[in-house]
Design a protein around this motif. Structure first.
Motif, PDB file in Angstrom:
ATOM      1  N   VAL A   4     -28.786  23.175  26.290  1.00  0.00           N
ATOM      2  CA  VAL A   4     -28.164  24.130  25.703  1.00  0.00           C
ATOM      3  C   VAL A   4     -28.299  25.416  26.607  1.00  0.00           C
ATOM      4  O   VAL A   4     -29.560  25.768  26.751  1.00  0.00           O
ATOM      5  N   CYS A  23     -23.003  30.293  23.130  1.00  0.00           N
ATOM      6  CA  CYS A  23     -23.527  29.245  23.233  1.00  0.00           C
ATOM      7  C   CYS A  23     -22.765  28.091  23.802  1.00  0.00           C
ATOM      8  O   CYS A  23     -21.852  27.726  23.187  1.00  0.00           O
ATOM      9  N   PRO A  25     -23.361  23.899  24.169  1.00  0.00           N
ATOM     10  CA  PRO A  25     -24.225  23.012  23.394  1.00  0.00           C
ATOM     11  C   PRO A  25     -24.318  21.911  24.510  1.00  0.00           C
ATOM     12  O   PRO A  25     -23.500  21.787  25.707  1.00  0.00           O
ATOM     13  N   SER A  94     -28.014  22.443  19.385  1.00  0.00           N
ATOM     14  CA  SER A  94     -27.094  21.465  19.192  1.00  0.00           C
ATOM     15  C   SER A  94     -27.970  20.138  18.768  1.00  0.00           C
ATOM     16  O   SER A  94     -29.154  19.932  19.431  1.00  0.00           O
TER      17      SER A  94
END
Lengths: 113, 111
Positions: A4, A23, A25, A94
């Motif tokens: 991540v 972000c 994942p 994630s």
């Protein structure tokens, strides 16, 4: 494989400004989570996505916080009218699906002056 | 709010000794996970133990789970200086979604 990732790693802003935290994942992971961690505390849940939809946003502290995941992969956490109390490390995680291991990114350290 | 509570809050040991950290939680769970965190940044996943399991091992790590007492323990055997970090337990909220973390145990291993 790649883990991540989160950008930026550090963000300094002024009170009242708008910030976006990103972000990325792990590829193929359908569930994505945002947490916030203050100094000396454990991470606190903000919001989680299953696919593109926010399945649970009960942890968002107020309506200044919003998050999206339009294509079911990358997610952006958006904070409007930042306050000094928003200063914290924002963590993204994630998992391949819910109830499985959550893998965390390195976090974004947000400082609101 | 935080469900998990780690005990002790801080632990200092010598290299080669064993370190035991405990975690208590309040509501029923689907699984419990232990994480390590260095320098206040990303968390590294250590072990996931499901509610129907009682013990799991991974290398020098041993995790136990007692659902009747709503508690878990993490044992690190033959500790090393590199084990110095904060350790968190995290439980799901029963719906199998977001994790709820405790405040963590800060472990310091000196050589």
């Amino acid at each position: 494989g790649a883990g991540v990732s989160q950008t930026p790693s550090n963000k300094v802003t002024e009170k009242g400004k708008y910030v976006e935290l990103r972000c990325d994942p792990i590829s193929g992971h359908t569930a994505l989570y945002w947490y916030r961690q203050s100094l000396g505390q454990g991470p606190e849940f903000l919001i989680y996505f299953q696919g593109t939809g926010a399945a649970d946003d009960s942890g968002l502290p107020n309506d200044r916080f919003f998050a999206v995941r339009p294509e079911g992969s990358v997610s952006t956490l958006k904070i409007q009218r930042t306050e000094r109390g928003d200063s914290a490390v924002y963590l993204c995680a994630s998992s391949i699906t819910v109830q499985e291991t959550q893998y965390f990114g390195p976090g974004t350290r947000l400082l609101v002056l | 709010s935080q469900q998990g509570e780690e005990d002790p809050q801080a632990l200092s040991i010598q290299e080669g000794e064993n370190a035991t950290m405990n975690c208590s939680y309040k509501t029923s769970i689907n699984n419990l996970q232990w994480y390590r965190q260095n320098s206040g940044r990303g968390l590294v996943h250590l072990i996931l133990i499901r509610s129907n399991e009682r013990e799991k091992h991974s290398g020098r790590l041993r995790v136990t789970l007692d659902t009747s007492k709503k508690s878990s323990s993490l044992l690190i055997t033959a500790s090393r200086a590199a084990d110095t970090a904060s350790y968190f337990c995290a439980t799901d909220a029963g719906a199998g979604t977001a994790l709820i973390f405790g405040k963590g145990t800060t472990l310091s291993v000196s050589s």
